[in-house]
Design an enzyme around this catalytic site. Structure first.
Site, mmCIF file in Angstrom:
data_model
loop_
_atom_site.group_PDB
_atom_site.id
_atom_site.type_symbol
_atom_site.label_atom_id
_atom_site.label_comp_id
_atom_site.label_asym_id
_atom_site.label_seq_id
_atom_site.Cartn_x
_atom_site.Cartn_y
_atom_site.Cartn_z
ATOM 1 N N SER A 105 0.802 -1.230 0.000
ATOM 2 C CA SER A 105 0.000 0.000 0.000
ATOM 3 C C SER A 105 0.831 1.274 0.000
ATOM 4 C CB SER A 105 -0.932 0.009 1.214
ATOM 5 O OG SER A 105 -1.844 -1.062 1.143
ATOM 6 N N ASP A 123 -17.557 0.004 -0.001
ATOM 7 C CA ASP A 123 -16.627 -1.121 0.174
ATOM 8 C C ASP A 123 -17.245 -2.159 1.101
ATOM 9 O OD1 ASP A 123 -14.492 -2.854 0.552
ATOM 10 O OD2 ASP A 123 -13.549 -1.576 2.067
ATOM 11 N N ASP A 173 -10.305 -7.055 0.597
ATOM 12 C CA ASP A 173 -9.734 -5.917 1.303
ATOM 13 C C ASP A 173 -9.082 -6.445 2.573
ATOM 14 O OD1 ASP A 173 -10.181 -2.657 1.355
ATOM 15 O OD2 ASP A 173 -9.912 -3.528 3.351
ATOM 16 N N HIS A 206 -14.936 -1.119 4.561
ATOM 17 C CA HIS A 206 -14.826 0.222 5.123
ATOM 18 C C HIS A 206 -16.107 1.038 4.933
ATOM 19 C CE1 HIS A 206 -10.392 0.017 5.711
ATOM 20 N NE2 HIS A 206 -10.457 -0.807 4.682
ATOM 21 N N CYS A 232 -7.650 1.588 2.078
ATOM 22 C CA CYS A 232 -8.733 0.746 1.569
ATOM 23 C C CYS A 232 -8.335 0.116 0.231
ATOM 24 C CB CYS A 232 -10.005 1.586 1.406
ATOM 25 S SG CYS A 232 -11.376 0.677 0.669
#
Length: 631
Positions: free
Chosen positions: A327, A351, A366, A372, A385
């Site tokens: 990420s 999400d 995820d 989320h 996310c």
């Protein structure tokens, strides 16, 4: 009966004697003539030739190795020194029977097979006449005394003093500046034989290797007169060597030591860069090794222990370790999405904890299994996310993603003087077709959007890209060298006309990305908010987690069920302070779990230490940092 006068003939005998005397005289005259002719030939016709041969017997041209340049950190702390080392050497031309000389020395000081084998290898290498060959280095005072006492028995054996490299900080700087070692046969064939005559050491890695020509200097010479035992009587002429240049690095040894202590024996790497200059402030790879062992030759047992260790202490993770960036690249992907017009800052998705391509049964999960909820770009970066970036990656496509990541240096080594750094992998359609023989699929883009899949990056690349981000796209290539003592030495640089700054259209995009990375650290829902608590300054960052082993569809990642070496890597990139970045950092803790719990605390400690060191914040007692804690 015959009388005596019939037996003796005086006249005949006198004639015989006279003939013999004349013949002998002529023979002597011929010999004398030959001797005179030979003397005339030697002394008159070939006087210069034989005088030269005579001079070569009593006079020798000896090379004088230059003193290797020193290496300092940015504050003048000595990182690489030269110290005297005493060695027992053999001059083959004077030793006669080499085997006898080796056996004699073995009986006096004790030599193992490694010493003998290395000596024989050096004996086969090209060298100058009467050049000594090292048999054993780092002699103790007792060994020196033992050899000197019996020196009259050791024909061709000498004790020589030489300056050998010494690294005062040992393993702290091994991966940062490299080390020197004895010149091997391959290197000997590539070097200038005249400039390296008399030199035993050469830079093997890092700064020592890249700046070898500057550090080495220029060889000198002296003509000496020797006696029959080849002992020097006097120096007839000399040309002084030119010492190597002293180098000052951007490196700060106190910062280097603090990071090394934080990491301990955990496997990982930390690279810190000064955004304004591109100077590498710290480069730590753990575990490390003792470079002084390699200078005069490491023994086989010690080298085997380093080579065969599962923790790979000889492997420079900061430059050669290739990891999925996870990420940590999401801010760059988001910046690319904004600049290319694919998305906006306000675009939001729902999400549920997964993402699914049309006509595809696979679920792209995820990290948060329950999802989320509704997230826009700001929240997607702050909470990291994955689902949001799956959709953004699909919209952007591999061509856009790879192009923007390439702007920040991924997939190549853009440093100025760090040649061992690997290029990593920045996948494209062409790359996959060439290396995998397959087409690029939409699922590949989804994985690339969260820094997984085929993409690999080194800690140096992550730190350099973060420094470019902190500079709002202005490239300052990573560099180790700050200055050199020699006015003739030109620092490596990239001309302004060749600089590849990131072409972002709107300055507002930079402001937005900065604020989202600031939310990661200081926002109520930021993944690294715990690491920023109590800070006297504002910092920007991004956590990351890189999978080591794949997880089957529908299964949940459970670190407790995995071997330690199969757990996720923890990553963090960031810079501080946000208003005027003075340091950019990349941290990776192998198998450390979550970036927020293992890597971010290390970066926070680095930020605090450096900003206190340069006087931007008041010093305070640092909080205890536990590296490797699991989320």
């Amino acid at each position: 009966m015959r009388t005596d006068h019939h037996l003796k003939d005086p006249h005949r005998e006198r004639r015989i004697f006279n003939v013999r005397a004349v013949i002998a005289g002529l023979f002597v005259l011929v010999l004398a003539g030959c001797l005179v002719a030979r003397l005339y030939y030697l002394q008159m016709l070939n006087h210069e030739h034989f005088q030269t041969l005579s001079d070569q017997n009593r006079m020798q041209l000896q090379s004088v190795a230059p003193t290797r340049g020193l290496i300092f950190d940015r504050n003048g702390v000595l990182l690489a020194d030269n110290q005297p080392v005493f060695s027992v050497v053999i001059v083959p031309e004077r030793a006669g029977n080499i085997d006898k000389a080796l056996e004699s020395v073995r009986q006096i000081i004790g030599l193992d097979d490694d010493h003998i084998d290395r000596f024989r290898k050096r004996l086969k290498q090209p060298r100058r006449p009467h050049q000594s060959i090292i048999l054993k280095s780092k002699l103790t005072e007792e060994e020196i005394a033992s050899i000197e006492v019996r020196r009259h028995e050791l024909q061709g054996v000498e004790i020589e003093a030489d300056l050998a490299r010494y690294y005062p900080f040992g393993e702290l700087t091994a991966h940062a500046i490299g080390y020197v070692g004895r010149i091997n046969e391959k290197e000997l064939g590539q070097l200038d034989p005249s400039n390296y005559s008399g030199t035993n050491y050469i830079g093997k890695l890092g700064v020592e290797h890249f700046y070898e020509s500057a550090l080495h200097g220029k060889v000198g010479y002296r003509t000496v007169e020797t006696n029959a035992r080849n002992r020097v009587l006097r120096v007839l002429s000399h040309q002084d060597p030119v010492p190597g240049a002293n180098l000052t690095l951007h490196l700060d040894i106190e910062l280097q030591g603090m990071i090394h202590e934080l990491m301990g024996q955990r496997r990982g790497a930390v690279v810190a860069i000064e955004p304004e200059t591109g100077g590498v402030l710290a480069m730590v790879s753990t575990p490390s090794f003792e470079p002084n062992q390699f200078v005069t030759g490491i023994d086989f047992k010690s080298y085997a222990a380093l080579r065969d260790s599962l923790d790979l202490p000889l492997f420079n993770r900061a430059l050669k370790g290739r990891y999925p960036p996870g990420s940590t690249i999401k801010p760059i992907v988001a910046l690319g999405g904004l600049d290319s017009g694919v998305t906006t800052t306000h675009y939001a998705i729902w999400d549920p904890g997964w993402y699914q391509l049309r006509n595809d049964d696979r679920f792209y999960r995820d990290w948060k299994r329950t999802g989320h909820g509704r997230v826009d770009m700001r929240l997607a970066i702050a909470q990291s996310c994955d689902t949001y970036f799956y959709e953004l990656a699909l919209k952007m496509g591999v061509d856009n993603i790879s192009r923007y990541l390439g702007y920040f240096g991924f997939g190549e080594n853009r440093s100025l003087d760090i040649e061992e750094a690997r290029e990593g992998i920045l996948p494209t359609r062409e790359w996959k077709r060439g290396f995998k023989g397959q087409a690029w699929y939409p699922g590949d883009s989804l994985n690339l959007g969260i820094g997984q899949g085929y993409m690999l990056a080194t800690p140096l690349q992550l730190a350099a890209s973060t420094a470019v981000l902190a500079n709002r796209g202005v490239w300052r290539p990573a560099a180790m060298l700050m200055s050199a003592s020699s006015p003739e030495f030109e620092l490596p640089h990239i001309p302004e006309s060749e600089r590849n700054d990131v072409p972002i259209k709107s300055p507002a995009h930079w402001d937005f990305i900065f604020s989202t990375m600031e939310d990661v650290m200081h926002g109520a829902q930021g993944t690294a908010r715990a690491s920023a608590q109590g800070a006297k300054y504002r910092m920007a960052g991004k956590t990351g987690t890189a999978q080591v082993v794949g997880i089957k569809q529908g299964e949940k990642y459970n670190a407790d069920l995995l071997q330690e070496r199969h757990r996720d890597h923890a990553l963090f990139v960031g810079f501080a302070p946000v208003e005027q970045p003075r340091i950019a950092v990349a941290v990776i803790v192998e198998n450390g779990g979550g970036g927020s719990t293992s890597a971010a605390p290390v970066a926070r400690a680095v930020f605090d230490f450096w900003l206190e060191r340069i006087g931007l914040i008041e010093p305070e007692k640092p909080a205890e940092v536990i590296v490797g804690a699991q989320p």
